[in-house]
Design a protein around this motif. Structure first.
Motif, PDB file in Angstrom:
ATOM      1  N   GLU A 133      -5.649 -16.590   0.109  1.00  0.00           N
ATOM      2  CA  GLU A 133      -5.605 -17.700  -0.846  1.00  0.00           C
ATOM      3  C   GLU A 133      -4.153 -18.087  -1.145  1.00  0.00           C
ATOM      4  OE1 GLU A 133      -8.098 -17.009  -4.295  1.00  0.00           O
ATOM      5  OE2 GLU A 133      -6.872 -18.403  -5.475  1.00  0.00           O
ATOM      6  N   MET A 134      -3.293 -17.082  -1.314  1.00  0.00           N
ATOM      7  CA  MET A 134      -1.874 -17.355  -1.613  1.00  0.00           C
ATOM      8  C   MET A 134      -1.231 -18.224  -0.540  1.00  0.00           C
ATOM      9  SD  MET A 134      -0.437 -13.627  -2.794  1.00  0.00           S
ATOM     10  CE  MET A 134      -1.255 -12.646  -4.035  1.00  0.00           C
ATOM     11  N   VAL A 135      -1.516 -17.938   0.727  1.00  0.00           N
ATOM     12  CA  VAL A 135      -0.859 -18.701   1.802  1.00  0.00           C
ATOM     13  C   VAL A 135      -1.600 -19.992   2.123  1.00  0.00           C
ATOM     14  CG1 VAL A 135       0.152 -16.649   2.883  1.00  0.00           C
ATOM     15  CG2 VAL A 135      -2.061 -17.500   3.697  1.00  0.00           C
ATOM     16  N   GLY A 136      -2.771 -20.196   1.517  1.00  0.00           N
ATOM     17  CA  GLY A 136      -3.508 -21.432   1.753  1.00  0.00           C
ATOM     18  C   GLY A 136      -4.443 -21.374   2.948  1.00  0.00           C
ATOM     19  N   TYR A 137      -4.832 -20.182   3.347  1.00  0.00           N
ATOM     20  CA  TYR A 137      -5.794 -20.025   4.429  1.00  0.00           C
ATOM     21  C   TYR A 137      -7.201 -20.387   3.937  1.00  0.00           C
ATOM     22  CZ  TYR A 137      -3.613 -17.755   8.546  1.00  0.00           C
ATOM     23  OH  TYR A 137      -2.931 -17.494   9.692  1.00  0.00           O
ATOM     24  N   PRO A 138      -8.089 -20.816   4.857  1.00  0.00           N
ATOM     25  CA  PRO A 138      -9.468 -21.097   4.452  1.00  0.00           C
ATOM     26  C   PRO A 138     -10.228 -19.809   4.094  1.00  0.00           C
ATOM     27  CG  PRO A 138      -9.222 -21.261   6.844  1.00  0.00           C
ATOM     28  CD  PRO A 138      -7.848 -21.080   6.282  1.00  0.00           C
ATOM     29  N   LYS A 139     -11.366 -19.979   3.440  1.00  0.00           N
ATOM     30  CA  LYS A 139     -12.164 -18.820   2.994  1.00  0.00           C
ATOM     31  C   LYS A 139     -12.624 -17.948   4.156  1.00  0.00           C
ATOM     32  CE  LYS A 139     -13.829 -19.416  -1.583  1.00  0.00           C
ATOM     33  NZ  LYS A 139     -12.873 -20.443  -2.010  1.00  0.00           N
ATOM     34  N   THR A 140     -12.701 -18.543   5.335  1.00  0.00           N
ATOM     35  CA  THR A 140     -13.172 -17.811   6.510  1.00  0.00           C
ATOM     36  C   THR A 140     -12.091 -16.918   7.130  1.00  0.00           C
ATOM     37  OG1 THR A 140     -12.602 -19.816   7.712  1.00  0.00           O
ATOM     38  CG2 THR A 140     -14.932 -19.469   7.216  1.00  0.00           C
ATOM     39  N   PHE A 269       5.742 -13.763   0.599  1.00  0.00           N
ATOM     40  CA  PHE A 269       5.175 -13.808  -0.759  1.00  0.00           C
ATOM     41  C   PHE A 269       5.889 -14.805  -1.674  1.00  0.00           C
ATOM     42  CE2 PHE A 269       3.146  -9.684   0.314  1.00  0.00           C
ATOM     43  CZ  PHE A 269       1.845 -10.043  -0.005  1.00  0.00           C
ATOM     44  N   PHE A 270       6.987 -15.397  -1.185  1.00  0.00           N
ATOM     45  CA  PHE A 270       7.614 -16.458  -1.986  1.00  0.00           C
ATOM     46  C   PHE A 270       6.711 -17.690  -2.101  1.00  0.00           C
ATOM     47  CE2 PHE A 270      11.423 -13.887  -1.417  1.00  0.00           C
ATOM     48  CZ  PHE A 270      12.000 -13.982  -2.682  1.00  0.00           C
ATOM     49  N   LEU A 280       8.059 -22.900   2.644  1.00  0.00           N
ATOM     50  CA  LEU A 280       7.111 -22.304   3.600  1.00  0.00           C
ATOM     51  C   LEU A 280       5.958 -23.262   3.924  1.00  0.00           C
ATOM     52  CD1 LEU A 280       6.963 -18.657   2.202  1.00  0.00           C
ATOM     53  CD2 LEU A 280       8.538 -19.618   3.843  1.00  0.00           C
ATOM     54  N   HIS A 281       6.168 -24.522   3.656  1.00  0.00           N
ATOM     55  CA  HIS A 281       5.114 -25.499   3.910  1.00  0.00           C
ATOM     56  C   HIS A 281       4.693 -25.426   5.380  1.00  0.00           C
ATOM     57  CE1 HIS A 281       3.037 -29.374   4.188  1.00  0.00           C
ATOM     58  NE2 HIS A 281       2.775 -29.140   2.923  1.00  0.00           N
TER      59      HIS A 281
END
Ligand SMILES: *Cc1c(COP(=O)(O)O)cnc(C)c1O
Length: 479
Positions: A133-140, A269-270, A280-281
């Protein structure tokens, strides 16, 4: 000898006494960290050699063993837990995690497969979910906790190899920058590639991978019959904290059909900070991401992680079956970590992340990292006011590099001078810095990542740097 109870099974009172005795040493140690030297290796080798010992035949009392550890062995070290430790990449050592480990080790449940401890495996799976979730990955998405970033990088490279190359993979080439952490090269070699298949692409003046050079090299390799399959980019290099252009990397990887791995062991983790999210976009477009909780999340050593966009790609690499393993899961929600990593039996790493995050919430970790970004800016501003100092790498995140550069000195002279500068900065033992080489220049780094480093220590360190600069420059000007 009685066989109804082993002496290894402690009585209730012995267990309590043991923890109390240990706590009586641990707490004063932690409380006195700010006063302890940031490093003290004087006599450490001799001490180490004096500790060679035979296999013990009889027991020793705990008190004398704790004395040995806390009075002798622990002090003669780089004090990686000190607020003044600004060397290499600082780690953490949250006490919460020590308590979590005490619990994990005491209950000693098996978390390699879901069926052995479903709720505990779920706790570790939650931690992986939070990271995703922190890095913006999907739920899968999914992943594993590892012992550190090196093993995470290794696991990623093997997964990429299996996913993108034929069984006979020696034509496969992989791409990373000249600033990549050495664990990437080591991992590639461990994954079966000759070192010559690794392409270290040059970097720009900010130590970021040159995208046009990368594209050219891929084209050259294809023309020569190689099979480009993997691009490893940096979300914060170890050397100077440089962040590659992750969006451009993702575009190029998509165009070229490469697996994209982001090495965020130091910087990943930034994403918990505003600046980090900007820098980190594009990280969420990677096929896999290495994060090191024992760096950015202040955990004790021994906690890394690998996140993957598609967990089945870890499974296709690591799945194995055996007749004596009856309870492996087919349900994707019920995770067998042993199916996603090289480890079968593994420690319950999840709890040491879960406990502090549950106790404080994610905000406390974001605040800690925001503070490190701010301290890096403070260090930059102050260094600029010190005569003779050249900023070699501005902080992109929380690492910066600098050196002394008096007029009219050649490279060799400057390098020798900066060796002495570094020694002089570290001598008061209030901060500890380590150097690196950048384009043949010996430069000093300030790496801010410890959860114990605050403004007061940064200012003390800058005082030491200012004094050292004046002394060294003085010695050059009137020898
Ligand atoms: C520290 C680091 C690694 C290696 O991680 P370990 O946890 O030390 O194994 C890999 N890549 C980068 C960028 C790092 O900073």
């Amino acid at each position: 000898m009685p066989f109804d109870r082993s002496e290894l099974e402690l009585s209730e009172s012995a267990m309590r006494a043991m923890v109390e005795q240990a706590m009586a040493r641990i707490v004063p140690h932690i409380v006195s960290l700010p006063e302890q030297p940031a490093q003290d290796l004087l006599g450490a080798d001799e001490l180490a050699l004096s500790l060679l010992e035979p296999l013990p035949q009889v027991g020793t009392n705990l008190e004398s063993l704790l004395d040995l550890l806390f009075d002798q062995a622990v002090p003669k070290t780089l004090n990686t837990a000190s607020p003044g430790y600004l060397a290499y990449i600082p780690s953490g050592g949250l006490f919460h995690s020590a308590v979590a480990d005490l619990i994990s080790d005491s209950v000693n449940r098996y978390v390699g497969i879901w069926a052995a401890a479903p709720a505990l495996v779920q706790i570790e799976a939650n931690v992986i979910r939070w990271f995703c979730e922190m890095v913006g990955y999907p739920k899968t998405a999914g992943g594993i906790l590892t012992s550190g970033g090196s093993i995470a990088n290794l696991t990623a490279i093997i997964a990429a190899r299996v996913d993108r190359l034929p069984e006979d993979f020696l034509k496969g080439t992989l791409y990373t920058s000249s600033q990549a952490h050495h664990s990437v090269e080591k991992a590639a070699v461990l994954a079966g590639f000759p070192a010559r298949n690794i392409r270290f692409i040059e970097t720009d003046e900010h130590q970021r991978i040159r995208m046009n050079r990368l594209a050219e090299r891929i084209a050259e390799d294809r023309a020569a019959g190689f099979m480009p399959f993997l691009l490893v980019v940096n979300a914060g290099t170890t050397n100077t904290g440089a962040v590659d252009d992750l969006d451009a990397a993702a575009d190029l990887a998509a165009r070229e059909g490469l697996w994209l791995h982001v090495d965020g062991a130091y910087g990943g983790f930034f994403v918990l900070t505003e600046k980090g999210r900007r820098m980190l976009h594009g990280i969420q477009r990677a096929d896999s991401i290495t994060l090191d909780p024992h760096k950015g999340l202040a955990l004790p050593y021994g906690t890394g992680s690998l996140l993957v966009r598609e967990p089945r790609k870890l499974r296709q690499t690591h799945h194995a079956s055996a007749d004596y393993l009856q309870d492996m899961q087919v349900d994707e929600e019920k995770i067998d970590f042993s199916d996603l990593s090289p480890e079968l039996t593994r420690p319950f790493r999840g709890l040491r992340v879960w406990l502090p995050m549950k106790l404080h919430g994610v905000g406390a970790f974001g605040d800690h990292l925001e503070e490190k970004l701010e301290l890096a800016r403070l260090a930059l501003d102050e260094l600029k006011t010190i005569p003779g100092i050249e900023i070699v790498a501005k902080p992109q995140l929380s690492i910066l590099a600098f050196r002394l550069k008096p007029q009219g000195m050649d490279q060799a002279g400057l390098n020798e001078l900066n060796h002495r500068f570094l020694e002089r900065i570290n001598a008061p033992q209030r901060i500890y810095l380590t150097p690196t080489m950048l384009d043949e220049c010996f430069v000093l780094r300030i790496a801010l990542l410890s959860f114990r480093t605050h403004r007061d220590r940064m200012l003390v360190g800058l005082e030491d740097i200012r004094a050292a600069a004046a002394e060294i420059l003085g010695s050059v000007q009137d020898p």
